[in-house]
Scaffold this motif. Structure first.
Motif, PDB file in Angstrom:
ATOM      1  N   LEU A   8       0.822  -1.201   0.000  1.00 49.55           N
ATOM      2  CA  LEU A   8       0.000   0.000   0.000  1.00 49.55           C
ATOM      3  C   LEU A   8       0.862   1.260   0.000  1.00 49.55           C
ATOM      4  CD1 LEU A   8      -2.830   1.213   0.112  1.00 49.55           C
ATOM      5  CD2 LEU A   8      -2.720   1.062   2.610  1.00 49.55           C
ATOM      6  N   GLU A   9       1.969   1.231   0.759  1.00 48.22           N
ATOM      7  CA  GLU A   9       2.859   2.391   0.794  1.00 48.22           C
ATOM      8  C   GLU A   9       3.488   2.652  -0.575  1.00 48.22           C
ATOM      9  OE1 GLU A   9       6.713   4.212   3.240  1.00 48.22           O
ATOM     10  OE2 GLU A   9       6.125   2.105   3.523  1.00 48.22           O
ATOM     11  N   ARG A  11       2.287   1.712  -3.495  1.00 39.79           N
ATOM     12  CA  ARG A  11       1.218   2.138  -4.411  1.00 39.79           C
ATOM     13  C   ARG A  11       0.904   3.624  -4.232  1.00 39.79           C
ATOM     14  NH1 ARG A  11      -3.849  -1.527  -3.790  1.00 39.79           N
ATOM     15  NH2 ARG A  11      -2.250  -3.007  -4.484  1.00 39.79           N
ATOM     16  N   GLN A  12       0.804   4.049  -2.997  1.00 47.19           N
ATOM     17  CA  GLN A  12       0.478   5.453  -2.731  1.00 47.19           C
ATOM     18  C   GLN A  12       1.604   6.382  -3.160  1.00 47.19           C
ATOM     19  OE1 GLN A  12      -0.383   5.177   1.464  1.00 47.19           O
ATOM     20  NE2 GLN A  12      -2.578   4.827   1.126  1.00 47.19           N
ATOM     21  N   PHE A  13       2.842   5.949  -2.969  1.00 46.51           N
ATOM     22  CA  PHE A  13       3.979   6.787  -3.361  1.00 46.51           C
ATOM     23  C   PHE A  13       4.014   6.966  -4.878  1.00 46.51           C
ATOM     24  CE2 PHE A  13       8.413   7.468  -4.575  1.00 46.51           C
ATOM     25  CZ  PHE A  13       8.778   8.509  -3.730  1.00 46.51           C
ATOM     26  N   HIS A  15       1.475   6.654  -6.957  1.00 47.33           N
ATOM     27  CA  HIS A  15       0.305   7.451  -7.347  1.00 47.33           C
ATOM     28  C   HIS A  15       0.558   8.946  -7.134  1.00 47.33           C
ATOM     29  CE1 HIS A  15      -3.916   8.487  -7.980  1.00 47.33           C
ATOM     30  NE2 HIS A  15      -3.866   9.195  -6.861  1.00 47.33           N
ATOM     31  N   LYS A  16       1.257   9.278  -6.071  1.00 52.65           N
ATOM     32  CA  LYS A  16       1.482  10.686  -5.742  1.00 52.65           C
ATOM     33  C   LYS A  16       2.607  11.303  -6.563  1.00 52.65           C
ATOM     34  CE  LYS A  16       2.526  13.762  -1.840  1.00 52.65           C
ATOM     35  NZ  LYS A  16       2.774  13.833  -0.369  1.00 52.65           N
ATOM     36  N   HIS A  17       3.660  10.534  -6.868  1.00 49.67           N
ATOM     37  CA  HIS A  17       4.881  11.136  -7.397  1.00 49.67           C
ATOM     38  C   HIS A  17       5.204  10.787  -8.852  1.00 49.67           C
ATOM     39  CE1 HIS A  17       6.083  12.801  -3.534  1.00 49.67           C
ATOM     40  NE2 HIS A  17       5.807  11.627  -2.978  1.00 49.67           N
ATOM     41  N   GLU A  71       3.793  -3.308  -8.126  1.00 48.18           N
ATOM     42  CA  GLU A  71       3.109  -2.016  -8.039  1.00 48.18           C
ATOM     43  C   GLU A  71       3.595  -1.064  -9.136  1.00 48.18           C
ATOM     44  OE1 GLU A  71       0.460  -1.355  -6.204  1.00 48.18           O
ATOM     45  OE2 GLU A  71       0.611  -3.471  -5.646  1.00 48.18           O
TER      46      GLU A  71
END
Length: 377
Positions: A8-9, A11-13, A15-17, A71
């Motif tokens: 999850l970490e 994936r979120q990174f 998605h954000k960057h 990911e």
């Protein structure tokens, strides 16, 4: 952190960057184009997923490396392999001097220095020990003359690591050394090669009396073959990574969802079969990756990975061209309803040489036959 939290970490990174305009490109992006991404990974502490923590890496176990790459693939991250991270870094950690580690590893990890691999030559591809590029000691410098070919992104590289012949009279495996060379050195000429998809990521590199400091040699003179074999093992696990087929497989899934192909039982059966083959490769890849993580040498059985994934890669792209219909036969980008893009013909063209580079699959099968199955030569 457990595996699900780590997934999850990551994936979120991403998605954000990771820039939206770089996702699902029609061809793999170069390290130079995406150097800002490597800097962000480095600042996060994720610059070198497989390196030990004591050298600034993430120290991921093989399962975590698979999660990390999964990911990336799902987000449409398709960047050329980083030879400094995947090949040279681990080799320097094992064989380099302390001064070489201090000089090169930080800039590899941060993306400040981009490296090319100088191995293949005309007449010395799959049989690498036939290489002829020479390095003659002259005072405190080696003088390098010769040619390398199929050098990925050499036109963008800051440095190149080379196999060179330092003793022309020794047996062919015994007279080879390993050099680190600045691409700005006088006497180096780079000529780009345009491939069938119209891109020019491969290069020829010519060396004409190039002077290289003696302390740029890794290990002892004439003792480069053991390092070459170690690096080839790392190359074959890189070329045998599930990501090679997973990325085009994600494109095939996007195409299938867009065209409603999962309602066709024949397509679904073919897709499921190849997906299971690629998923099975994960287990084999984890086993080999764990050998490297323990600092051990990969055996000849690593050739299995390269055969398995490159042939799966070609099967996936065959299906992409087939099910894209008329869009599979023209030079155009197909925009899917969910916003992703696809160039079926480019994926097909990219997959064709995968069974050749890094040692042809025929050579890999011979290695398995002789060294693993003990069949007569």
């Amino acid at each position: 952190m457990d595996e699900q939290a780590f997934r999850l970490e990551v994936r979120q990174f991403i998605h954000k960057h990771f820039p939206e305009e770089w996702r699902f490109p029609s061809y793999r992006l170069s390290l130079r184009k995406t150097e800002s991404w490597q800097r962000m990974l480095h600042e996060k502490g994720w610059g070198a997923p497989s390196w030990p923590r004591e050298y600034g890496g993430m120290g991921l176990n093989p399962y975590e490396q698979i999660i990390f790459q999964d990911e990336m693939d799902k987000a449409g991250v398709n960047i050329a392999p980083n030879a400094g991270i995947t090949m040279l870094g681990p080799l320097l950690i094992r064989y380099g001097s302390e001064e070489q580690k201090k000089s090169y590893l930080p800039d590899i990890m941060s993306g400040k220095t981009i490296w090319a691999q100088g191995y293949s030559e005309p007449g010395a591809g799959s049989d690498l020990a036939n290489l002829r590029t020479s390095a003659v000691l002259d005072g405190d410098h080696f003088v390098v003359n010769g040619q390398k070919i199929w050098t990925s992104f050499a036109h963008e590289a800051d440095m190149i690591f080379l196999l060179v012949r330092t003793d022309k009279d020794a047996k062919k495996q015994e007279g080879i050394s390993f050099l680190l060379v600045d691409m700005k050195s006088p006497g180096i000429t780079v000529k780009r090669i345009t491939n069938i998809s119209g891109h020019s990521e491969f290069c020829e590199v010519f060396f004409d009396n190039v002077r290289v400091p003696q302390d740029s040699m890794v290990g002892a003179i004439n003792k480069g073959w053991s390092m070459a074999k170690s690096l080839l093992g790392s190359e074959r696990i890189t070329l045998g990574s599930p990501k090679i087929a997973k990325y085009p497989l994600s494109l095939l899934k996007n195409l299938a969802e867009d065209k409603g192909l999962f309602a066709d039982p024949v397509f679904t059966s073919r897709y499921t079969e190849i997906k299971m083959d690629v998923d099975d490769l994960n287990a084999a890849f984890v086993r080999f990756a764990d050998v490297l993580r323990r600092g051990e040498e990969l055996g000849p059985e690593v050739s299995l990975l390269k055969i398995w994934i490159t042939e799966a890669f070609q099967r996936v792209t065959d299906m992409l061209v087939e099910y894209a219909g008329e869009h599979g036969c023209v030079d155009e980008m197909l925009v899917l309803s969910q916003g992703s893009t696809l160039h079926p013909a480019n994926q097909y063209f990219i997959s064709r040489p995968s069974t050749i580079y890094g040692g042809t699959n025929e050579v890999q099968r011979n290695i398995l036959a002789k060294a693993v199955l003990q069949l007569p030569g």
